[in-house]
Design a protein around this motif. Structure first.
Motif, PDB file in Angstrom:
ATOM      1  N   UNK A 153       0.838  -1.205   0.000  1.00  0.00           N
ATOM      2  CA  UNK A 153       0.000   0.000   0.000  1.00  0.00           C
ATOM      3  C   UNK A 153       0.872   1.254   0.000  1.00  0.00           C
ATOM      4  N   UNK A 154       1.902   1.261   0.850  1.00  0.00           N
ATOM      5  CA  UNK A 154       2.791   2.431   0.922  1.00  0.00           C
ATOM      6  C   UNK A 154       3.499   2.656  -0.407  1.00  0.00           C
ATOM      7  N   UNK A 155       3.916   1.570  -1.056  1.00  0.00           N
ATOM      8  CA  UNK A 155       4.597   1.705  -2.348  1.00  0.00           C
ATOM      9  C   UNK A 155       3.671   2.303  -3.390  1.00  0.00           C
ATOM     10  N   UNK A 156       2.386   1.882  -3.384  1.00  0.00           N
ATOM     11  CA  UNK A 156       1.431   2.431  -4.352  1.00  0.00           C
ATOM     12  C   UNK A 156       1.206   3.914  -4.119  1.00  0.00           C
ATOM     13  N   UNK A 157       1.263   4.341  -2.851  1.00  0.00           N
ATOM     14  CA  UNK A 157       1.075   5.760  -2.544  1.00  0.00           C
ATOM     15  C   UNK A 157       2.318   6.578  -2.906  1.00  0.00           C
ATOM     16  N   UNK A 158       3.484   5.996  -2.658  1.00  0.00           N
ATOM     17  CA  UNK A 158       4.729   6.739  -2.883  1.00  0.00           C
ATOM     18  C   UNK A 158       5.022   6.934  -4.367  1.00  0.00           C
ATOM     19  N   UNK A 159       4.717   5.900  -5.166  1.00  0.00           N
ATOM     20  CA  UNK A 159       5.038   5.969  -6.594  1.00  0.00           C
ATOM     21  C   UNK A 159       3.782   6.307  -7.400  1.00  0.00           C
ATOM     22  N   UNK A 160       3.164   7.426  -7.070  1.00  0.00           N
ATOM     23  CA  UNK A 160       1.964   7.876  -7.782  1.00  0.00           C
ATOM     24  C   UNK A 160       2.400   8.642  -9.026  1.00  0.00           C
ATOM     25  N   UNK A 161       2.690   7.906 -10.080  1.00  0.00           N
ATOM     26  CA  UNK A 161       3.215   8.495 -11.320  1.00  0.00           C
ATOM     27  C   UNK A 161       2.230   8.219 -12.446  1.00  0.00           C
ATOM     28  N   UNK A 162       1.938   9.243 -13.233  1.00  0.00           N
ATOM     29  CA  UNK A 162       1.047   9.073 -14.370  1.00  0.00           C
ATOM     30  C   UNK A 162      -0.140  10.015 -14.309  1.00  0.00           C
ATOM     31  N   UNK A 163      -1.014   9.913 -15.305  1.00  0.00           N
ATOM     32  CA  UNK A 163      -2.197  10.759 -15.365  1.00  0.00           C
ATOM     33  C   UNK A 163      -3.118  10.467 -14.191  1.00  0.00           C
ATOM     34  N   UNK A 164      -3.779  11.531 -13.713  1.00  0.00           N
ATOM     35  CA  UNK A 164      -4.738  11.355 -12.616  1.00  0.00           C
ATOM     36  C   UNK A 164      -6.095  11.000 -13.223  1.00  0.00           C
ATOM     37  N   UNK A 165      -6.159   9.794 -13.786  1.00  0.00           N
ATOM     38  CA  UNK A 165      -7.372   9.297 -14.426  1.00  0.00           C
ATOM     39  C   UNK A 165      -7.447   7.793 -14.164  1.00  0.00           C
ATOM     40  N   UNK A 166      -8.636   7.289 -13.998  1.00  0.00           N
ATOM     41  CA  UNK A 166      -8.826   5.860 -13.833  1.00  0.00           C
ATOM     42  C   UNK A 166      -9.864   5.365 -14.812  1.00  0.00           C
ATOM     43  N   UNK A 167     -10.033   4.047 -14.900  1.00  0.00           N
ATOM     44  CA  UNK A 167     -10.991   3.535 -15.874  1.00  0.00           C
ATOM     45  C   UNK A 167     -11.414   2.109 -15.598  1.00  0.00           C
ATOM     46  N   UNK A 168     -12.259   1.627 -16.487  1.00  0.00           N
ATOM     47  CA  UNK A 168     -12.802   0.271 -16.381  1.00  0.00           C
ATOM     48  C   UNK A 168     -13.242  -0.159 -17.772  1.00  0.00           C
ATOM     49  N   UNK A 169     -13.206  -1.456 -18.036  1.00  0.00           N
ATOM     50  CA  UNK A 169     -13.702  -1.956 -19.313  1.00  0.00           C
ATOM     51  C   UNK A 169     -14.417  -3.282 -19.097  1.00  0.00           C
ATOM     52  N   UNK A 170     -15.342  -3.575 -20.011  1.00  0.00           N
ATOM     53  CA  UNK A 170     -15.952  -4.899 -20.123  1.00  0.00           C
ATOM     54  C   UNK A 170     -15.980  -5.219 -21.613  1.00  0.00           C
ATOM     55  N   UNK A 171     -15.422  -6.358 -21.989  1.00  0.00           N
ATOM     56  CA  UNK A 171     -15.314  -6.706 -23.405  1.00  0.00           C
ATOM     57  C   UNK A 171     -15.952  -8.072 -23.645  1.00  0.00           C
ATOM     58  N   UNK A 172     -16.791  -8.142 -24.661  1.00  0.00           N
ATOM     59  CA  UNK A 172     -17.470  -9.396 -25.014  1.00  0.00           C
ATOM     60  C   UNK A 172     -17.185  -9.728 -26.468  1.00  0.00           C
TER      61      UNK A 172
END
Length: 574
Positions: free
Chosen positions: A297-316
């Motif tokens: 958890x600490x590593x995910x917080x410390x290395x917050x690199x990249x666009x501040x955007x999230x997403x999701x997909x569903x593919x059929x």
């Protein structure tokens, strides 16, 4: 109902997701919200913050006329009957977890609610927990209450998206889904514990129509999340996670051949390290990653690199009504801090239905299919959340821009649609051209063949289709230069690739009202990837004005300054 208000007890009410649910419902005057957890002090602090003008409810327009908020202590390992009888909730929402750790007496909270005629819902993401709640179905029906498990992104939202896509198919043969959280969102410890619990462990799924076993956080697929209306997320690998969809899909879809659910985190380098650690578990060199959950958890917080955007997909994937191969995918992107609200939107929709007197059927069951995609989309409008569906038929070649834009193609103004209609065509008009004066800018312009500066220059563009590629030959006055365009593949999926001489530029097509913006997402020189911060920049867009196609192209960079800027209009020749 308790008096004139619906009384809602949120277990884990000051946690990552319970707190966001309280924020969403904090403005609703018909609610009594009981913010519950083991620590009364933490619950008190959260309620005080929520009531403040800068609190979560204020963020969404809440005020003193909103929900009645109360901090309470609640211990799921204590006397549940006594606590529930004293608190008198109409609905209990369990937003705690990790549900993967609920082994002995896993359903004791659910059972206590049913015994006391209290409705229940949770945000569980544990396959076993969600799939197993049906064992209490007869008891819940006898009591006239409902108990819905998994009213979260997986499986409630993923199944809603799948049901929205289902009418396009006569048979669905494969389903994959994944979540890509923003690197800048602080992931809760319980979420990390849930993921760590099955890292390197066998995960049950379908392959070639048969039950099979994958490896948690090791097996992967590459996907580009790209709703039709916004710039896509960076292409990434999704690592296999144990999600309820894997257990629920085979019984819902006859003829299903393969399933996959995954998580794609940024930065991808950190995810690769996580996958390497999971391999140590699979090789039995580590017993589990659970002891390292807090470190992860600490590593995910410390290395917050990249666009501040999230997403999701569903593919059929499967067969359409005419017997043709069809691929259909639903994509979602949430900007900034809005992504973590998605897992609780389903519960919010349920609560608002209850306030309108619309109850789910009695019984205990997974929440898959309980809500429609429209229910979620109505809530998305309160946030910077965009979603949409893409269709791809193998036997139905579409024009290049139509393939990339998906359903957003329908929103293009007629003049833009005519330019990008596909096939051989010619358009002509006038343009104004500016050229950069720097030495490097002049050398780049010379290498590509950009035209010299000029005002009111006659321009002709000839479009030729060669397979999946379009060749654009531009003639400004008596000077020609050519480029070819194609749909990106692999890492560049759902992006436009344009090649000018030795340069290969990757562009996102972003519709905005009557305008189509082209945003640089990557570039290469003689095939060599170059840093994005050095990529050509400048404002580039197409738009319709006075019924004509207008273009504005600006190419420059940190090293070159302005290389060329040309703007004007075109009309397709009959």
């Amino acid at each position: 109902m308790s008096g004139e208000r619906l009384s809602l007890l949120i277990i884990g009410g000051y946690g990552t997701f319970g707190g966001r649910l309280a924020q969403l419902l904090g403005e609703e005057p018909r609610l009594r919200l009981l913010i519950a957890g083991r620590s009364l002090e933490k619950a008190d602090d959260f309620v005080a913050d929520l009531r403040s003008p800068k609190g979560g409810a204020g963020r969404l327009g809440g005020n003193d006329l909103g929900a009645r908020l109360q901090a309470v202590a609640f211990d799921r390992d204590g006397d549940l009957a006594e606590q529930l009888t004293r608190l008198k909730p109409d609905l209990v929402v369990d937003a705690s977890g990790p549900f993967q750790s609920f082994t002995r007496d896993a359903y004791k909270v659910v059972q206590a609610c049913i015994d006391l005629d209290i409705d229940y819902a949770d945000l569980a993401d544990s396959t076993g927990f969600v799939a197993g709640i049906g064992a209490l179905d007869a008891q819940a029906k006898a009591k006239g209450v409902f108990a819905l498990s998994g009213l979260s992104s997986l499986p409630a939202l993923s199944f809603a998206a799948l049901e929205a896509m289902a009418p396009h198919f006569s048979r669905i043969e494969s389903v994959s889904a994944g979540i890509a959280p923003s690197a800048h969102v602080k992931i809760g410890l319980n979420v990390v514990k849930a993921i760590a619990s099955y890292a390197g462990r066998p995960v049950a799924l379908l392959r070639e129509g048969r039950p099979a076993s994958g490896s948690g956080l090791i097996d992967d697929i590459r996907v580009t999340i790209a709703p039709p209306d916004v710039a896509p997320l960076a292409s990434r690998k999704f690592l296999l996670v144990d999600a309820p969809d894997l257990a629920l899909l085979p019984s819902r879809l006859a003829g299903l051949q393969s399933t996959f659910t995954g998580v794609g985190t940024e930065p991808q380098a950190l995810q690769r390290l996580l996958s390497a650690a999971a391999r140590l578990v699979r090789l039995r060199l580590l017993p589990s990653l659970l002891p390292f959950a807090r470190l992860l958890q600490r590593a995910s917080h410390r290395f917050a690199i990249g666009d501040h955007r999230g997403g999701m997909f569903v593919r059929a994937g499967g067969i359409d009504g005419e017997g043709r191969k069809l691929s259909c995918s639903w994509h979602l992107i949430a900007e900034g801090d809005d992504g973590p609200f998605i897992p609780v939107i389903g519960v919010e929709a349920l609560v608002r239905r209850l306030l309108e007197g619309k109850r789910p059927e009695s019984g205990a069951r997974p929440a898959a299919g309980e809500l429609s995609l429209k229910d979620f989309e109505a809530a998305f409008r309160r946030f910077s959340i965009t979603s949409g569906i893409r269709l791809e038929r193998e036997e139905e070649p579409l024009p290049l821009y139509r393939r990339i834009l998906g359903s957003a193609w329908q929103k293009l103004p007629p003049a833009l649609a005519a330019i990008h209609a596909g096939g051989a065509r010619t358009a002509s008009g006038r343009a104004r051209i500016e050229r950069g004066r720097g030495l490097i800018a002049r050398l780049v312009a010379l290498a590509i063949g950009f035209p010299p500066a000029g005002d009111d220059v006659p321009v002709t563009v000839r479009f030729a289709a060669e397979g999946d590629t379009e060749i654009w030959t531009r003639t400004f006055g008596n000077r020609n230069f050519r480029s070819w365009q194609a749909e990106g593949k692999g890492r560049d999926q759902h992006l436009l690739v344009e090649v000018f001489g030795p340069f290969r530029v990757v562009l996102a097509l972003v519709p905005e009202e009557n305008r189509l913006r082209l945003v640089v997402r990557g570039w290469r020189f003689f095939g060599l990837p170059l840093p994005l911060f050095l990529a050509p920049d400048g404002e580039t867009y197409e738009e319709e004005r006075d019924g004509r196609f207008h273009f504005h192209v600006e190419i420059g960079g940190r090293l070159t300054g302005l290389v060329v800027r040309y703007a004007g209009w075109l009309v397709v020749e009959e």
